[in-house]
Design a protein around this motif. Structure first.
Motif, PDB file in Angstrom:
ATOM      1  N   ILE A  75       0.857  -1.196   0.000  1.00  0.00           N
ATOM      2  CA  ILE A  75       0.000   0.000   0.000  1.00  0.00           C
ATOM      3  C   ILE A  75       0.886   1.238   0.000  1.00  0.00           C
ATOM      4  N   LYS A  76       0.656   2.109  -0.976  1.00  0.00           N
ATOM      5  CA  LYS A  76       1.458   3.328  -1.104  1.00  0.00           C
ATOM      6  C   LYS A  76       0.521   4.520  -1.225  1.00  0.00           C
ATOM      7  N   ILE A  77       0.578   5.400  -0.238  1.00  0.00           N
ATOM      8  CA  ILE A  77      -0.213   6.638  -0.250  1.00  0.00           C
ATOM      9  C   ILE A  77       0.777   7.797  -0.240  1.00  0.00           C
ATOM     10  N   GLU A  78       0.848   8.507  -1.363  1.00  0.00           N
ATOM     11  CA  GLU A  78       1.877   9.526  -1.522  1.00  0.00           C
ATOM     12  C   GLU A  78       1.285  10.937  -1.481  1.00  0.00           C
ATOM     13  N   ASN A  79       2.097  11.849  -0.978  1.00  0.00           N
ATOM     14  CA  ASN A  79       1.802  13.288  -1.040  1.00  0.00           C
ATOM     15  C   ASN A  79       0.355  13.583  -0.617  1.00  0.00           C
ATOM     16  N   PHE A  80       0.022  13.221   0.622  1.00  0.00           N
ATOM     17  CA  PHE A  80      -1.347  13.418   1.086  1.00  0.00           C
ATOM     18  C   PHE A  80      -1.376  14.384   2.267  1.00  0.00           C
ATOM     19  N   ASP A  81      -2.536  15.019   2.425  1.00  0.00           N
ATOM     20  CA  ASP A  81      -2.771  15.945   3.521  1.00  0.00           C
ATOM     21  C   ASP A  81      -3.976  15.450   4.322  1.00  0.00           C
ATOM     22  N   VAL A  82      -3.929  15.672   5.624  1.00  0.00           N
ATOM     23  CA  VAL A  82      -5.068  15.360   6.496  1.00  0.00           C
ATOM     24  C   VAL A  82      -5.269  16.541   7.428  1.00  0.00           C
ATOM     25  N   ALA A  83      -6.516  16.981   7.544  1.00  0.00           N
ATOM     26  CA  ALA A  83      -6.835  18.094   8.438  1.00  0.00           C
ATOM     27  C   ALA A  83      -8.045  17.723   9.275  1.00  0.00           C
ATOM     28  N   PHE A  84      -8.097  18.270  10.470  1.00  0.00           N
ATOM     29  CA  PHE A  84      -9.257  18.094  11.345  1.00  0.00           C
ATOM     30  C   PHE A  84      -9.801  19.483  11.615  1.00  0.00           C
ATOM     31  N   GLY A  85     -10.897  19.828  10.933  1.00  0.00           N
ATOM     32  CA  GLY A  85     -11.376  21.202  10.978  1.00  0.00           C
ATOM     33  C   GLY A  85     -10.360  22.107  10.319  1.00  0.00           C
ATOM     34  N   ALA A 127       2.536  14.328   3.294  1.00  0.00           N
ATOM     35  CA  ALA A 127       3.099  13.138   3.940  1.00  0.00           C
ATOM     36  C   ALA A 127       3.064  11.953   2.975  1.00  0.00           C
ATOM     37  N   ASN A 128       3.869  10.935   3.288  1.00  0.00           N
ATOM     38  CA  ASN A 128       3.912   9.709   2.492  1.00  0.00           C
ATOM     39  C   ASN A 128       3.807   8.514   3.426  1.00  0.00           C
ATOM     40  N   LEU A 129       3.099   7.479   2.961  1.00  0.00           N
ATOM     41  CA  LEU A 129       2.901   6.280   3.775  1.00  0.00           C
ATOM     42  C   LEU A 129       3.065   5.049   2.881  1.00  0.00           C
ATOM     43  N   LEU A 130       3.976   4.167   3.252  1.00  0.00           N
ATOM     44  CA  LEU A 130       4.201   2.921   2.514  1.00  0.00           C
ATOM     45  C   LEU A 130       4.078   1.759   3.485  1.00  0.00           C
ATOM     46  N   LEU A 131       3.139   0.856   3.197  1.00  0.00           N
ATOM     47  CA  LEU A 131       2.912  -0.324   4.026  1.00  0.00           C
ATOM     48  C   LEU A 131       3.204  -1.563   3.187  1.00  0.00           C
ATOM     49  N   ALA A 132       4.255  -2.265   3.538  1.00  0.00           N
ATOM     50  CA  ALA A 132       4.630  -3.479   2.808  1.00  0.00           C
ATOM     51  C   ALA A 132       3.792  -4.650   3.313  1.00  0.00           C
ATOM     52  N   PHE A 133       3.346  -5.488   2.399  1.00  0.00           N
ATOM     53  CA  PHE A 133       2.459  -6.598   2.751  1.00  0.00           C
ATOM     54  C   PHE A 133       3.170  -7.550   3.718  1.00  0.00           C
ATOM     55  N   GLY A 134       2.440  -7.936   4.757  1.00  0.00           N
ATOM     56  CA  GLY A 134       2.975  -8.891   5.717  1.00  0.00           C
ATOM     57  C   GLY A 134       3.734  -8.261   6.868  1.00  0.00           C
TER      58      GLY A 134
END
Length: 716
Positions: free
Chosen positions: A182-192, A200-207
């Motif tokens: 799973i690769k989620i690149e160049n993302f933003d998250v805001a709360f209000g 940010a970038n997030l890489l989750l390798a299987f297993g």
């Protein structure tokens, strides 16, 4: 048109292809009508705002200005090319006749109207407008959501955006992307209005098994929600399960609720039952060969997925999470919310999604269930992302740690202890590098200042200036602030025993005794931890110590000057969600200066705007800190705490342990957090088998007993 596309895509890389084609078509077809930036903004600005968001109004204005300049350049080129001398007079009558313009009988001026030629595909225009309308409706729905729900908790008002490469989009559309990473690149998250993650970038390798850590309120739970809700997009073929809500209480048995998760098995069993009934209803001579063939295929499919072993597997998971054989065949409506959360966790473990998201899974578990879950997750076959405050739990299950800090996600290999070591070393290296660069820059600047006006050294001074300009921009090392909690200890010493239970027995009904023969004595230097499986009477024992419950038999004795403060595991219920932390503290302890309320809250990390925001908008850990501040306001000399670590981050748990260790009064606590128990407690009391007994060997002996019980259970 290429020029328009280049400007738009460079500024709004996430724009849909249909929207892009629509915008460029509008600009191309109406180029003669746009005379100013305002005209362009009126035509396409609204669409670009929908793509970028209302926070990017300035960027949209700048883009419209650029598009306006391109339009003017194009119009100049068109005008110069079309200014040609006519060789013959123009016959208006012939033009009208050729174009079949129908004029009224009384028309005195002949005029031919040129039809506006549009380059916009009507079908694509309708699609684009439908997308814009859907986004507007979604946004208005979000705006209409109230700030708090019926339970007083802050509702989810988080939002996320991300940039997806064209390559990934094409793979997803074609259905050929079968990657399990799973690769989620160049993302933003805001709360209000608060930005939690930026580019940010997030890489989750299987297993791999990932522990997600960070301070309270930094966005850990929000990130899990954004992934599970689809706000952050991942490959459509990857199944995601987020354990965040308890199962609905109804007449479904606990074990059946777990088995229902396997939809493939359920559907095959239903089909097998239907085919068998149909075949039994027909006479032997008229058996449908197709039905018989399909029934054999169903039997084969059930055998391949080992459907016959599923009930035993579901029972094993429930037993590991604390469900007895009798509890497994109880209806889900008969369980409390905590036990229904355990059923939700059991369903997730049974179904094995490609990505399992767990948010504080140990909150609802006792030490025995936590030990079982640690062992079970160590062999987890797919990808796991877990948020937990339990350092020992993360050490046991994590292969990697993701650290949320400074609006980024930093990746570290290894468990939590290895992460702490690596992070500390990384910060030391960064600090050394920063100091070395700063020293070098200062040395060069001293030379420049000294010889700046020396003609003989002019060339050398210039080279030093250029060397400074080439040096990377210095940034001080950013560190997380240290968490400090302090419980005041200004009170007189009390002669022991200050709190004592003598041969206490308690039962809610005559048929079932919770415990009996309890002898417990606590002084101002006592550090007692009470452990045991859920339902063995730990919270009941605390209420007897408090004096909220009277023992059925035996005596409770408390010193006349004893002042006890109680921290309940349901501390959120005690807070007024509509008030700020300062207002709530003032309502409990009125007529004190504002500075005293702020100082008290600040001692527990509730500083700045956190103290003035509504309690509902705070994270679970921040609410716990408010409860600590309220609990300590009357300067008690004895603390009784029931699961105080729930919702706290790891740093705050460690700070709580140090504060309790340094506190000069007495402490009795119920906890399943191994690190807190080892840091604070000198005595261990175990609830179980209808009594409460001291464990001389402490936590190590207790864990050894539980492990032997596991071995005996599996061998049987």
């Amino acid at each position: 048109m290429a020029a328009y596309s280049e400007v738009i895509t460079s500024n709004f890389p996430s724009i849909d292809s249909e929207l892009l084609e629509y915008v460029t078509g509008v600009l191309e077809s109406g180029s003669d009508d746009f005379e100013s930036e305002e005209d362009v903004n009126e035509a396409v600005g609204g669409i670009l705002v929908e793509v970028a968001g209302e926070d990017e109004m300035q960027l949209v204005s700048q883009v419209c200005q650029q598009l306006c300049k391109i339009l003017k350049l194009n119009s100049r080129g068109t005008d110069s090319a079309s200014a040609t001398l006519l060789d013959a007079p123009v016959h208006l009558a012939e033009i009208v006749e050729a174009q079949e313009v129908i004029l009224s009988d009384d028309a005195s001026i002949w005029m031919a109207k040129k039809e506006a030629v549009s380059n916009v595909d009507k079908r694509k225009l309708e699609k684009a407008e439908a997308k814009i309308k859907a986004k507007q409706e979604k946004r208005s729905m979000k705006d209409d959501v109230p700030k708090t729900n019926s339970n007083g908790n802050s509702t989810m008002t988080a939002s996320a955006s991300q940039a997806t490469s064209r390559r990934d989009q094409k793979l997803e559309e074609s259905g050929t992307n079968r990657s399990t990473d799973i690769k989620i690149e160049n993302f933003d998250v805001a709360f209000g209005e608060k930005v939690l993650l930026n580019s940010a970038n997030l890489l989750l390798a299987f297993g791999r098994r990932y522990g997600l850590v960070g301070r309270n309120g930094i966005g850990k739970s929000t990130l899990l929600h954004m992934i599970s809700s689809g706000e952050l997009r991942i490959q459509s073929h990857i199944s995601v399960l987020h354990v965040e809500q308890e199962v609905i209480g109804d007449d479904t048995l606990a074990i059946d609720s777990v088995l229902e998760c396997d939809t493939v098995r359920n559907n095959l069993l239903i089909e097998e039952k239907q085919l068998s009934e149909q075949l039994q209803a027909t006479s032997p001579g008229s058996t449908d060969s197709k039905q018989s063939q399909r029934l054999n295929e169903v039997y084969q499919a059930l055998e391949e997925i080992e459907a016959d072993k599923a009930p035993a597997k579901a029972a094993m998971i429930l037993a590991g999470l604390g469900f007895s054989s009798a509890m497994q065949v109880q209806c889900t409506r008969e369980f409390s919310g905590g036990w229904r959360m355990r059923i939700a966790l059991a369903r997730a473990l049974f179904s094995k999604p490609d990505l399992l998201l767990l948010d504080e899974p140990t909150n609802m578990l006792d030490i025995k269930a936590i030990l079982w879950l640690e062992n079970y997750l160590q062999a987890w076959p797919t990808t796991l992302l877990v948020v937990s405050h339990d350092r020992n739990f993360l050490d046991q299950i994590s292969t990697d740690v993701l650290h949320l800090f400074s609006q980024k996600v930093d990746h570290y290999r290894g468990n939590y202890s290895q992460f702490v070591t690596t992070k500390d070393e990384k910060l030391k290296n960064q600090q050394r590098e920063y100091e070395a660069q700063l020293q070098k820059r200062q040395h060069l600047q001293v030379f420049i200042d000294r010889f700046r006006y020396n003609a003989n050294r002019a060339a050398l001074v210039q080279s030093k200036i250029k060397e400074i300009e080439r040096m990377p921009e210095l940034k001080a090392v950013e560190k997380e602030s240290e968490v400090v909690l302090k419980f005041p200890s200004e009170f007189e010493k009390l002669s022991p025993p200050v709190l004592q239970l003598s041969d206490v027995m308690f039962s809610y009904t005559k048929d079932k005794v919770i415990f009996s023969g309890v002898d417990l004595s606590a002084d101002l230097d006592s550090r007692i931890c009470i452990v045991g499986e859920n339902g063995t009477g730990k919270t009941t024992l605390l209420k007897i110590l408090l004096g909220d419950l009277n023992p059925v038999d035996g005596i409770r004795h408390a010193h006349r000057n004893l002042r006890i403060s109680y921290f309940t595991q349901h501390h959120v219920d005690q807070l007024n969600m509509n008030q700020s932390a300062i207002e709530f503290l003032a309502s409990k302890y009125p007529n004190k200066p504002l500075e005293e309320y702020r100082r008290q809250l600040g001692s527990y990390g509730v500083t700045g705007d956190l103290a003035t925001r509504s309690v509902a908008s705070l994270s679970g850990g921040q609410k716990s800190r408010v409860a600590f501040a309220v609990m300590a306001m009357n300067r008690p000399n004895f603390y009784i705490l029931d699961e105080p670590t729930n919702h706290l981050d790891i740093e705050t748990v460690e700070a709580l342990g140090m504060a309790l260790k340094e506190f000069k009064g007495g402490v009795v606590l119920v906890s399943h957090d191994e690190c807190l128990i080892r840091l604070v407690c000198k005595e261990l009391w175990v609830c179980g088998n209808g009594t409460v007994k001291a464990m001389e060997g402490g936590l190590d002996e207790y864990k050894s007993i539980l492990e032997k019980e596991f071995e005996a259970q599996y061998n049987s």
